[in-house]
Design a protein around this motif. Structure first.
Motif, mmCIF file in Angstrom:
data_model
loop_
_atom_site.group_PDB
_atom_site.id
_atom_site.type_symbol
_atom_site.label_atom_id
_atom_site.label_comp_id
_atom_site.label_asym_id
_atom_site.label_seq_id
_atom_site.Cartn_x
_atom_site.Cartn_y
_atom_site.Cartn_z
ATOM 1 N N PHE A 214 0.756 -0.966 0.099
ATOM 2 C CA PHE A 214 -0.152 -0.062 -0.205
ATOM 3 C C PHE A 214 0.876 1.159 -0.105
ATOM 4 C CE2 PHE A 214 -2.018 3.620 2.232
ATOM 5 C CZ PHE A 214 -3.122 3.450 1.367
ATOM 6 N N GLU A 215 1.972 1.148 0.935
ATOM 7 C CA GLU A 215 2.628 2.565 0.785
ATOM 8 C C GLU A 215 3.422 2.530 -0.357
ATOM 9 O OE1 GLU A 215 2.649 -0.103 3.144
ATOM 10 O OE2 GLU A 215 3.160 0.629 5.083
ATOM 11 N N THR A 216 3.900 1.857 -1.160
ATOM 12 C CA THR A 216 4.475 1.910 -2.415
ATOM 13 C C THR A 216 3.612 2.455 -3.282
ATOM 14 O OG1 THR A 216 5.907 -0.055 -1.897
ATOM 15 C CG2 THR A 216 5.779 0.747 -4.290
ATOM 16 N N GLU A 217 2.393 1.974 -3.329
ATOM 17 C CA GLU A 217 1.640 2.694 -4.587
ATOM 18 C C GLU A 217 1.127 4.163 -4.096
ATOM 19 O OE1 GLU A 217 -1.468 0.153 -4.724
ATOM 20 O OE2 GLU A 217 -0.256 -1.574 -5.439
ATOM 21 N N ALA A 218 0.900 4.308 -2.765
ATOM 22 C CA ALA A 218 0.589 5.647 -2.411
ATOM 23 C C ALA A 218 1.488 6.642 -2.468
ATOM 24 C CB ALA A 218 0.024 5.615 -0.863
ATOM 25 N N ARG A 219 2.823 6.341 -2.105
ATOM 26 C CA ARG A 219 4.169 7.292 -2.040
ATOM 27 C C ARG A 219 4.296 7.547 -3.661
ATOM 28 N NH1 ARG A 219 7.358 4.377 2.782
ATOM 29 N NH2 ARG A 219 5.587 4.633 4.258
ATOM 30 N N VAL A 220 4.166 6.743 -4.655
ATOM 31 C CA VAL A 220 4.283 6.921 -5.945
ATOM 32 C C VAL A 220 3.528 7.946 -6.451
ATOM 33 C CG1 VAL A 220 4.391 5.983 -8.420
ATOM 34 C CG2 VAL A 220 5.420 4.754 -6.653
ATOM 35 N N ARG A 221 2.065 7.547 -6.082
ATOM 36 C CA ARG A 221 0.988 8.591 -6.577
ATOM 37 C C ARG A 221 1.107 10.054 -5.971
ATOM 38 N NH1 ARG A 221 -2.543 4.619 -4.842
ATOM 39 N NH2 ARG A 221 -3.074 5.949 -2.736
ATOM 40 N N GLY A 222 1.589 10.290 -4.629
ATOM 41 C CA GLY A 222 1.960 11.542 -4.303
ATOM 42 C C GLY A 222 3.243 12.318 -4.827
ATOM 43 N N TYR A 223 4.220 11.494 -5.258
ATOM 44 C CA TYR A 223 5.359 11.952 -5.995
ATOM 45 C C TYR A 223 5.131 12.304 -7.456
ATOM 46 C CZ TYR A 223 9.395 11.286 -9.230
ATOM 47 O OH TYR A 223 10.391 11.384 -10.179
ATOM 48 N N ARG A 224 4.409 11.474 -8.177
ATOM 49 C CA ARG A 224 3.799 11.765 -9.506
ATOM 50 C C ARG A 224 2.979 13.057 -9.516
ATOM 51 N NH1 ARG A 224 4.751 8.020 -13.424
ATOM 52 N NH2 ARG A 224 5.336 5.888 -12.931
ATOM 53 N N GLY A 225 2.261 13.101 -8.781
ATOM 54 C CA GLY A 225 1.029 13.975 -8.716
ATOM 55 C C GLY A 225 1.846 15.463 -8.292
ATOM 56 N N GLU A 226 2.771 15.363 -7.597
ATOM 57 C CA GLU A 226 3.641 16.755 -7.496
ATOM 58 C C GLU A 226 4.348 17.275 -8.352
ATOM 59 O OE1 GLU A 226 3.841 19.872 -4.782
ATOM 60 O OE2 GLU A 226 2.364 18.373 -4.723
ATOM 61 N N MET A 227 5.014 16.040 -9.063
ATOM 62 C CA MET A 227 5.869 16.473 -10.347
ATOM 63 C C MET A 227 5.038 17.044 -11.257
ATOM 64 S SD MET A 227 9.204 15.817 -9.368
ATOM 65 C CE MET A 227 10.057 15.343 -11.209
ATOM 66 N N GLU A 228 4.035 16.245 -11.766
ATOM 67 C CA GLU A 228 3.096 16.999 -12.819
ATOM 68 C C GLU A 228 2.287 18.311 -12.482
ATOM 69 O OE1 GLU A 228 0.591 13.545 -13.057
ATOM 70 O OE2 GLU A 228 1.846 12.422 -14.023
ATOM 71 N N ALA A 229 2.230 18.491 -11.019
ATOM 72 C CA ALA A 229 1.531 19.690 -10.810
ATOM 73 C C ALA A 229 2.581 20.767 -11.001
ATOM 74 C CB ALA A 229 1.059 19.831 -9.175
ATOM 75 N N TRP A 230 3.966 20.512 -10.849
ATOM 76 C CA TRP A 230 4.942 21.761 -11.175
ATOM 77 C C TRP A 230 5.484 21.424 -12.651
ATOM 78 C CZ3 TRP A 230 8.259 24.633 -7.558
ATOM 79 C CH2 TRP A 230 7.559 24.694 -6.398
ATOM 80 N N GLY A 231 4.799 20.609 -13.472
ATOM 81 C CA GLY A 231 5.157 20.650 -15.019
ATOM 82 C C GLY A 231 6.556 20.007 -15.055
ATOM 83 N N ARG A 232 6.744 18.934 -14.205
ATOM 84 C CA ARG A 232 8.047 18.365 -14.219
ATOM 85 C C ARG A 232 7.565 16.825 -14.815
ATOM 86 N NH1 ARG A 232 9.486 22.634 -14.417
ATOM 87 N NH2 ARG A 232 10.965 23.821 -12.720
ATOM 88 N N SER A 233 8.531 16.179 -15.291
ATOM 89 C CA SER A 233 8.301 14.736 -15.708
ATOM 90 C C SER A 233 8.747 13.892 -14.572
ATOM 91 C CB SER A 233 9.326 14.225 -17.212
ATOM 92 O OG SER A 233 8.741 15.039 -18.079
ATOM 93 N N PRO A 234 8.073 13.059 -14.164
ATOM 94 C CA PRO A 234 8.454 11.822 -13.099
ATOM 95 C C PRO A 234 9.372 10.947 -13.580
ATOM 96 C CG PRO A 234 5.989 12.031 -13.234
ATOM 97 C CD PRO A 234 6.609 12.889 -14.534
ATOM 98 N N GLU A 235 10.334 10.544 -12.636
ATOM 99 C CA GLU A 235 11.352 9.580 -13.246
ATOM 100 C C GLU A 235 11.643 8.781 -11.993
ATOM 101 O OE1 GLU A 235 14.952 11.363 -14.746
ATOM 102 O OE2 GLU A 235 13.980 13.412 -14.890
ATOM 103 N N VAL A 236 10.578 7.833 -11.925
ATOM 104 C CA VAL A 236 10.629 6.610 -11.173
ATOM 105 C C VAL A 236 11.549 5.439 -11.577
ATOM 106 C CG1 VAL A 236 9.286 4.676 -10.074
ATOM 107 C CG2 VAL A 236 8.186 6.849 -10.418
ATOM 108 N N LEU A 237 12.745 5.431 -11.043
ATOM 109 C CA LEU A 237 13.840 4.620 -11.451
ATOM 110 C C LEU A 237 13.360 3.109 -11.606
ATOM 111 C CD1 LEU A 237 16.749 4.397 -12.205
ATOM 112 C CD2 LEU A 237 17.475 3.837 -10.006
ATOM 113 N N ARG A 238 13.122 2.684 -10.256
ATOM 114 C CA ARG A 238 12.684 1.328 -10.195
ATOM 115 C C ARG A 238 12.494 0.894 -8.694
ATOM 116 N NH1 ARG A 238 17.385 -2.143 -8.502
ATOM 117 N NH2 ARG A 238 19.441 -0.910 -8.763
ATOM 118 N N SER A 239 11.854 -0.326 -8.277
ATOM 119 C CA SER A 239 11.339 -0.648 -6.956
ATOM 120 C C SER A 239 12.631 -1.173 -6.445
ATOM 121 C CB SER A 239 10.168 -1.518 -6.897
ATOM 122 O OG SER A 239 8.999 -1.005 -7.742
#
Length: 361
Positions: A214-239
């Motif tokens: 659960f924490e993995t998915e929720a933290r990825v959502r928070g990261y992606r959402g904030e990056m996109e809100a600033w007009g930046r491209s998310p760069e999730v490397l790997r798990s």
């Protein structure tokens, strides 16, 4: 009718005396009643939280209990109240710092409320293992359950079962769930990412936790959402797998990418491995690359450098779990269980230390 008093019963302490060499008899409910100057029925009402008692009477009885070192007999109380004053905690597989801290907080809050804790660990994440663990707790006569299993697969199985006992879950796949309590994982990830963006970082990588949590998915959502809100491209490397070793492996590949100036790690242990890999790769933290973690483990303040991270208020989570569960237990047989609705998430806090700074010019 006159009430009993200490003066009226000078034999109270004498009744508890024993011959030399014999252990002292433990105080019982009638000893407390004599000391407090009330009936033993009144002491029972205090033990069972009866709402009609005057505060003065309750305080006098509690003071007598303290003076006599009185400990209520749990088995006797269960016969009177039809409750065991025990809660069961179902603990999922993969017991990392966050769930361990949650369990400690729940255990402390339960003891403060006068409850014992019975723990069942899951051997696996399949439905059979979950049913077997639940059966063990139910066989012990627990009054309610706390489901501390943060894997999405486990929570999905729990939701498919028809649990009739009062229960709460720490995390849930459903946002609006009357049984759910959680720290705002997405909000905490957004806090960490926003901190890096506000410092001026543009390319921010994220090391996610293992899939199925659960924490993995929720933290990825928070990261992606904030990056996109600033007009930046998310760069999730790997798990990673929550360990420092997996953070170290991710850091070795990141150290060669000079365009990445900041990394948000999904937990502090993986951030520790990142710090190690960056140091070996010749990248200084925070001069060349900033690092943020999540959890605020006790050692985070002593990393080199001390780690900026997101702190979860685990004691508050434990208190809310017990408050919600006790409300559900108290509402058995009434229509009050759903009145409070879903509990609000515990709000995390950003702790800024020396591992983050503005990017080099």
């Amino acid at each position: 009718m006159s009430t009993p008093t200490d003066a009226a019963d000078p034999g109270t302490e004498a009744d508890r005396r024993v011959r030399p060499g014999e252990p002292a008899r433990a105080a019982n409910i009638r000893d407390v009643a004599r000391r407090a100057g009330v009936s033993h029925q009144t002491v029972s009402r205090v033990l069972n939280g009866h709402p009609s008692l005057r505060a003065e009477t309750r305080d006098r009885v509690l003071a007598a209990m303290a003076e006599l070192s009185f400990r209520p007999n749990r088995a006797a109380r269960a016969l009177v109240t039809s409750r065991s004053t025990t809660i069961g905690v179902l603990v999922g597989k993969g017991f990392e710092y966050g769930p361990a801290a949650s369990l400690q907080a729940i255990d402390s809050a339960a003891r403060e409320a006068g409850y014992a804790v019975d723990i069942a660990h899951l051997d696996d994440l399949d439905g059979g293992s979950i049913r077997s663990a639940l059966d063990r707790l139910l066989a012990h006569g627990v009054d309610g359950l706390v489901i501390l299993a943060p894997q999405t697969q486990t929570l999905g199985e729990i939701e498919r079962l028809s649990i009739t006992l009062p229960f709460v879950t720490v995390h849930s796949a459903q946002a609006q769930d009357d049984h759910r309590l959680s720290v705002d994982q997405s909000g905490g990830a957004a806090l960490a990412t926003r901190h890096l963006l506000e410092l001026g970082h543009r390319r921010i990588a994220h090391i996610a936790g293992p899939e199925g949590w659960f924490e993995t998915e929720a933290r990825v959502r928070g990261y992606r959402g904030e990056m996109e809100a600033w007009g930046r491209s998310p760069e999730v490397l790997r798990s990673g797998d929550w360990t420092a070793e997996s953070g170290y492996r991710a850091g070795r590949s990141l150290a060669a990418d000079r365009e990445i100036t900041a990394v948000f790690s999904s937990n502090d242990q993986m951030a520790l491995g990142l710090l190690h890999a960056f140091r070996e790769g010749g990248r200084r933290v925070p001069e060349d690359v900033s690092v943020v973690g999540f959890d605020d483990v006790p050692e985070a303040a002593h990393y080199c450098p001390p780690l900026t991270t997101v702190r979860q208020d685990f004691p508050e989570l434990g208190r809310r779990c017990m408050a919600r569960l006790l409300a559900l237990i108290g509402s058995v047989g009434t229509d009050a269980a759903g009145e409070a609705g879903a509990a609000p998430d515990v709000v995390p806090e950003l702790v800024v230390r020396a591992s983050t700074a503005a990017p080099a010019a």
